[in-house]
Design a protein around this motif. Structure first.
Motif, PDB file in Angstrom:
ATOM      1  N   ILE A  73       1.562   2.965 -10.319  1.00  0.00           N
ATOM      2  CA  ILE A  73       1.752   4.328 -10.845  1.00  0.00           C
ATOM      3  C   ILE A  73       0.801   5.305 -10.161  1.00  0.00           C
ATOM      4  O   ILE A  73       1.159   6.456  -9.888  1.00  0.00           O
ATOM      5  CB  ILE A  73       1.541   4.347 -12.376  1.00  0.00           C
ATOM      6  N   ALA A  74      -0.423   4.835  -9.870  1.00  0.00           N
ATOM      7  CA  ALA A  74      -1.440   5.692  -9.252  1.00  0.00           C
ATOM      8  C   ALA A  74      -1.316   5.750  -7.733  1.00  0.00           C
ATOM      9  O   ALA A  74      -2.158   6.379  -7.074  1.00  0.00           O
ATOM     10  CB  ALA A  74      -2.829   5.192  -9.647  1.00  0.00           C
ATOM     11  N   GLY A  75      -0.296   5.108  -7.167  1.00  0.00           N
ATOM     12  CA  GLY A  75      -0.111   5.126  -5.723  1.00  0.00           C
ATOM     13  C   GLY A  75      -1.104   4.256  -4.977  1.00  0.00           C
ATOM     14  O   GLY A  75      -1.349   4.469  -3.782  1.00  0.00           O
ATOM     15  N   ILE A  76      -1.686   3.272  -5.637  1.00  0.00           N
ATOM     16  CA  ILE A  76      -2.664   2.379  -5.012  1.00  0.00           C
ATOM     17  C   ILE A  76      -1.894   1.185  -4.443  1.00  0.00           C
ATOM     18  O   ILE A  76      -1.804   0.119  -5.048  1.00  0.00           O
ATOM     19  CB  ILE A  76      -3.755   1.956  -6.012  1.00  0.00           C
ATOM     20  N   THR A  77      -1.300   1.404  -3.275  1.00  0.00           N
ATOM     21  CA  THR A  77      -0.466   0.391  -2.621  1.00  0.00           C
ATOM     22  C   THR A  77      -0.736   0.392  -1.119  1.00  0.00           C
ATOM     23  O   THR A  77      -1.282   1.340  -0.573  1.00  0.00           O
ATOM     24  CB  THR A  77       1.033   0.668  -2.863  1.00  0.00           C
ATOM     25  N   LYS A  78      -0.343  -0.713  -0.457  1.00  0.00           N
ATOM     26  CA  LYS A  78      -0.444  -0.842   0.992  1.00  0.00           C
ATOM     27  C   LYS A  78       0.882  -1.345   1.529  1.00  0.00           C
ATOM     28  O   LYS A  78       1.624  -2.045   0.847  1.00  0.00           O
ATOM     29  CB  LYS A  78      -1.564  -1.830   1.360  1.00  0.00           C
ATOM     30  N   SER A  79       1.162  -1.007   2.796  1.00  0.00           N
ATOM     31  CA  SER A  79       2.437  -1.417   3.387  1.00  0.00           C
ATOM     32  C   SER A  79       2.321  -2.731   4.150  1.00  0.00           C
ATOM     33  O   SER A  79       3.329  -3.374   4.439  1.00  0.00           O
ATOM     34  CB  SER A  79       2.949  -0.322   4.336  1.00  0.00           C
ATOM     35  N   PHE A  80       1.100  -3.156   4.526  1.00  0.00           N
ATOM     36  CA  PHE A  80       0.937  -4.416   5.250  1.00  0.00           C
ATOM     37  C   PHE A  80      -0.454  -4.972   4.966  1.00  0.00           C
ATOM     38  O   PHE A  80      -1.324  -4.295   4.414  1.00  0.00           O
ATOM     39  CB  PHE A  80       1.138  -4.222   6.761  1.00  0.00           C
ATOM     40  N   GLY A  81      -0.640  -6.244   5.370  1.00  0.00           N
ATOM     41  CA  GLY A  81      -1.925  -6.900   5.145  1.00  0.00           C
ATOM     42  C   GLY A  81      -2.070  -7.362   3.698  1.00  0.00           C
ATOM     43  O   GLY A  81      -1.082  -7.505   2.966  1.00  0.00           O
ATOM     44  N   PHE A  82      -3.304  -7.628   3.309  1.00  0.00           N
ATOM     45  CA  PHE A  82      -3.571  -8.008   1.927  1.00  0.00           C
ATOM     46  C   PHE A  82      -3.143  -6.863   1.001  1.00  0.00           C
ATOM     47  O   PHE A  82      -3.467  -5.699   1.259  1.00  0.00           O
ATOM     48  CB  PHE A  82      -5.060  -8.299   1.714  1.00  0.00           C
ATOM     49  N   SER A  83      -2.446  -7.193  -0.065  1.00  0.00           N
ATOM     50  CA  SER A  83      -1.983  -6.149  -0.986  1.00  0.00           C
ATOM     51  C   SER A  83      -3.148  -5.553  -1.764  1.00  0.00           C
ATOM     52  O   SER A  83      -4.180  -6.208  -1.976  1.00  0.00           O
ATOM     53  CB  SER A  83      -0.959  -6.733  -1.969  1.00  0.00           C
ATOM     54  N   CYS A  84      -2.964  -4.309  -2.197  1.00  0.00           N
ATOM     55  CA  CYS A  84      -3.985  -3.642  -3.007  1.00  0.00           C
ATOM     56  C   CYS A  84      -4.205  -4.394  -4.316  1.00  0.00           C
ATOM     57  O   CYS A  84      -5.330  -4.452  -4.821  1.00  0.00           O
ATOM     58  CB  CYS A  84      -3.574  -2.199  -3.295  1.00  0.00           C
ATOM     59  N   ALA A  85      -3.132  -4.958  -4.852  1.00  0.00           N
ATOM     60  CA  ALA A  85      -3.245  -5.702  -6.115  1.00  0.00           C
ATOM     61  C   ALA A  85      -4.175  -6.899  -5.943  1.00  0.00           C
ATOM     62  O   ALA A  85      -5.017  -7.173  -6.809  1.00  0.00           O
ATOM     63  CB  ALA A  85      -1.866  -6.166  -6.578  1.00  0.00           C
TER      64      ALA A  85
END
Length: 447
Positions: free
Chosen positions: A24-36
């Motif tokens: 929801i907060a836009g804390i994401t990544k498109s590649f590599g280790f995920s933000c989660a």
């Protein structure tokens, strides 16, 4: 993949939809280790009593991201950490409210605390601040951590915060490389505002997130008449300590000071610690009730507590104001147990914001688990229990791997040897304590 989470933390993450709030907060990544995954590692690191250096040294660290990956995650200025915190805490407050009586007062609590960076020289927006809460009345290098929290008297949850710098005593300014369209730049501009300028916005964001509260509690540093008026215009009542300053009050058309107001108030009888109370009006027209109580540290002196809800009794005003102590416990816990100021050393203001948010999320998880638990464990007790549980998991995984190796060896041997080893293994397992049997695979226990 190495997973540092205990079963209890995993279930709480799932129950509170932690990863959903990150998206929801836009804390994401498109590649590599995920933000989660990086968030979970950072979140759980404190419960393993390790820092990133020790984590990377660990032999199990084959799937752990490098230190640079973690710091890029923390330094990302486009991540909206405030939205994440508000989304998470609003969801948890909704769950806590179901466990709370409807007639129980729910409050927002405002206070600030020191955020020390005394050994730093090049931290972004670093300032020279004065610690008014310390007995030493000292100056320090760092920030003022202005915090808004929510409480129902049983559970305290942090809602919002701002790391305040200073325009006059600023040591370092804003980095020139920051994108001015990002949420990180907006947080930097906010850091140069005063606390009274930020507080109405913090309360408005909390209310817009669906957080239910009737009162705002604050100490004498924030009970300024213009701020009180702004908060009451937002539909909330204020209860707070009052200082003997130049503020004036109207009584029968006369402007009086707080000392004069005390002399005009009628003494109360039969109420322990309560000396007097009086209904009056602030100079800006806000009607209030002021209760005078005995100063425990100096019996000959008194303290004044005001309330914009004039219908409350003297005892109720004091009881509700006593809920303000929850935020002091919160500050102590985050600094002494959750390593608020010491876990990461970064020069970026974004890293300070992201790490502080992660620490606040840890406290929210501990508070929720504390509320749900049937025993009387304290927050600090729960912290150490989680640490013990993760330590137990290390040897539990080793035990399971040992049993799996034995099973693989049995499959490759002939039937006579299989029966002999199985009988010996069953006798060994039968003699184990129950708390160890829990960690063994179900198939081994049943065989």
């Amino acid at each position: 993949m190495f997973t540092p989470q205990s079963c209890e933390i995993k279930s709480t993450f799932k129950e509170l939809n932690m990863l959903k709030h990150l998206r929801i907060a836009g804390i994401t990544k498109s590649f590599g280790f995920s933000c989660a995954y990086i968030f979970q590692l950072t979140f759980c690191m404190i419960f393993e009593n390790k820092n990133w250096f020790r984590m990377l040294e660990n032999k199990k660290a084959t799937d752990i991201p490098a230190k640079d990956t973690v710091y890029r995650f923390l330094n990302q200025s486009t991540f909206n950490w405030r939205r994440f915190l508000l989304s998470l805490v609003a969801s948890v407050i909704g769950k806590v409210s179901k466990l709370t009586r409807h007639d129980r007062p729910k409050v927002l609590i405002l206070d600030d605390s020191s955020y020390d960076r005394n050994r730093s020289k090049h931290v972004e927006l670093l300032a020279r601040c004065f610690d008014h809460a310390s007995q030493k009345m000292r100056f320090y290098k760092g920030f003022r951590m202005l915090t808004l929290g929510w409480s129902d008297g049983a559970t305290f949850l942090p809602v919002d915060f701002s790391l305040l710098s200073s325009k006059k005593s600023q040591i370092n300014g804003i980095s020139e490389n920051i994108d001015k369209r990002s949420s990180g730049y907006k947080r930097r501009k906010e850091a140069l505002q005063t606390a009274p300028e930020q507080i109405p916005g913090m309360i408005a964001r909390a209310m817009n997130s669906g957080i239910d509260a009737s009162y705002v509690l604050m100490d004498s540093w924030f009970t300024q008449q213009p701020l009180i008026k702004e908060i009451t215009e937002q539909g909330l009542d204020v209860i707070g300590m009052v200082k003997k300053l130049k503020q004036r009050y109207f009584v029968d058309g006369k402007r009086v000071s707080l000392d004069e107001l005390y002399r005009l108030a009628k003494p109360t009888s039969g109420k322990k610690g309560i000396l007097r109370s009086i209904h009056t009006t602030q100079a800006n027209g806000v009607p209030i009730k002021v209760v005078f109580v005995r100063n425990r540290n100096k019996k000959s002196d008194w303290l004044a507590i005001l309330s914009t809800d004039c219908t409350l009794s003297d005892q109720e005003i004091i009881r509700i104001y006593g809920m303000r102590w929850d935020i002091e416990v919160f500050f102590k816990t985050t600094k002494s147990l959750l390593k608020l100021q010491k876990e990461f050393q970064s020069r970026s203001y974004d890293a300070l914001i992201s790490h502080t948010t992660i620490v606040f999320a840890r406290y929210i998880v501990l508070s929720w688990q504390n509320r749900c638990s049937v025993d009387d464990r304290t927050l600090s007790g729960m912290f150490y229990e989680l640490c013990d549980e993760i330590d137990d998991l290390d040897w539990a995984v080793a035990l399971q791997q040992l049993v799996e190796i034995l099973e693989d060896t049995l499959d490759k041997s002939n039937k006579k040897i299989q029966q002999l080893i199985k009988s010996q293994l069953q006798q060994w397992i039968a003699g184990l304590p129950n708390y160890i049997k829990v960690y063994l695979p179900v198939s081994v226990c049943e065989s």
